[in-house]
Design an enzyme around this catalytic site. Sequence first.
Site, PDB file in Angstrom:
ATOM      1  N   LYS A 104       0.764  -1.160   0.043  1.00 50.34           N
ATOM      2  CA  LYS A 104      -0.029   0.115  -0.295  1.00 50.34           C
ATOM      3  C   LYS A 104       0.946   1.359   0.151  1.00 50.34           C
ATOM      4  O   LYS A 104       0.541   2.225  -0.523  1.00 50.34           O
ATOM      5  CB  LYS A 104      -0.948   0.076   1.153  1.00 50.34           C
ATOM      6  CG  LYS A 104      -2.068  -0.918   1.210  1.00 50.34           C
ATOM      7  CD  LYS A 104      -2.735  -1.291   2.136  1.00 50.34           C
ATOM      8  CE  LYS A 104      -3.689  -2.682   1.864  1.00 50.34           C
ATOM      9  NZ  LYS A 104      -4.260  -3.253   2.881  1.00 50.34           N
ATOM     10  N   GLN A 157      -5.041  -2.333   9.090  1.00 49.26           N
ATOM     11  CA  GLN A 157      -4.619  -3.471   8.519  1.00 49.26           C
ATOM     12  C   GLN A 157      -5.482  -4.608   9.455  1.00 49.26           C
ATOM     13  O   GLN A 157      -5.045  -4.633  10.632  1.00 49.26           O
ATOM     14  CB  GLN A 157      -3.303  -3.647   8.353  1.00 49.26           C
ATOM     15  CG  GLN A 157      -2.719  -5.087   7.725  1.00 49.26           C
ATOM     16  CD  GLN A 157      -3.512  -5.082   6.310  1.00 49.26           C
ATOM     17  OE1 GLN A 157      -3.167  -3.886   5.487  1.00 49.26           O
ATOM     18  NE2 GLN A 157      -3.926  -5.735   5.720  1.00 49.26           N
ATOM     19  N   ASP A 196     -11.560   1.848   3.180  1.00 47.80           N
ATOM     20  CA  ASP A 196     -11.721   0.291   3.142  1.00 47.80           C
ATOM     21  C   ASP A 196     -13.065  -0.198   2.897  1.00 47.80           C
ATOM     22  O   ASP A 196     -13.236  -1.286   2.117  1.00 47.80           O
ATOM     23  CB  ASP A 196     -11.221  -0.281   4.354  1.00 47.80           C
ATOM     24  CG  ASP A 196      -9.903  -1.229   4.098  1.00 47.80           C
ATOM     25  OD1 ASP A 196      -9.618  -1.564   2.944  1.00 47.80           O
ATOM     26  OD2 ASP A 196      -9.302  -1.810   5.272  1.00 47.80           O
TER      27      ASP A 196
END
Length: 284
Positions: A52, A96, A119
């Site tokens: 990322k 994460q 997300d």
Amino acid sequence: MAQIIDGKVISTQIKDELKEKVAALKEHGIVPCLAVIQVGQDPASSVYVNNKKKACTYIGIDSRAYELPESVSQTELMELIETLNRDESVNGILVQLPLPKHIDENAVIQVISPAKDVDGFHPETVGNMCIGTDGFLPCTPAGVIQLLKRSGIEIAGKECVVVGRSNIVGKPMAMLLLRENGTVTIAHSKTKNLKEVTKRADILVAAVGKPKFITGEYVKEGAVVIDVGIHRNENNKLCGDVDFDDVVQKVSAITPVPGGVGPMTIAMLMDNCVKNAVSPKSEC
Ligand code: NDP
């Protein structure tokens, strides 16, 4: 000969388009910023977080990494998220997953402001997706839609079968196919006569979490097969939920693993972040 849908090429196209948008934004003094929080040092999570960061650098997004120890408390983690929620220079916040067992993942997801939920996991974001309001789209399913569209595969009116009903992949995948006017069936572990159901599919999306589960017997001649699964086999090689070699002869198009859906997830995360810098979402 089946069309091999190349996620590397398509994700690079998307990242290049975003790079241009970010360059134009910078001329107006706007720099998109993604905050990525990692708790502990799970090796797989570290790989995802690094990928990322690399994508952010490539596109020109400012990435801020927060590496918290495994022992961090839920309160400390939530306080950091709340600080980032208030920080106007941050366009996107990503935690994460998975998180250590002592932390309630759902509670953490819900504390991320829906205005920065790149997300796409917050219940408000999911609700907006379901009712078709503009908003962040969950990255992996959104990546699948882009793979189909950019490969010239029509979704409207097609029989679409999604195998898997997780909140992260299966359910939002079905919802996005429906938004594109597909006729959608969701199959899962309690589905009876699974092969009969999957053989109806013009577009079959496998998100089963079982290596090479979908063999030729599950697939209709000429179908499009999208493999979301990622596994490492006994030789440490990557494979998907689909038995590629068995299925490829029958289908009109298929995504490989690696190099199919995988690279799209990060590209769509970047897309969410840049879109939010172009027109920031306000909190309800
Ligand atoms: P989950 O394990 O959360 O969900 C798997 C789903 O498959 C469940 O709904 C389950 O049904 C269903 N299932 C399991 N066994 C069967 C069976 N025998 N017959 C029919 N359905 C079955 O996985 P995820 O959705 O999180 O992920 C799916 C795959 O995608 C994994 O391989 C994962 O690694 C990969 N993945 C890839 C990403 C990418 O970027 N490419 C991102 C996220 C995930 P039930 O609900 O009844 O238990």
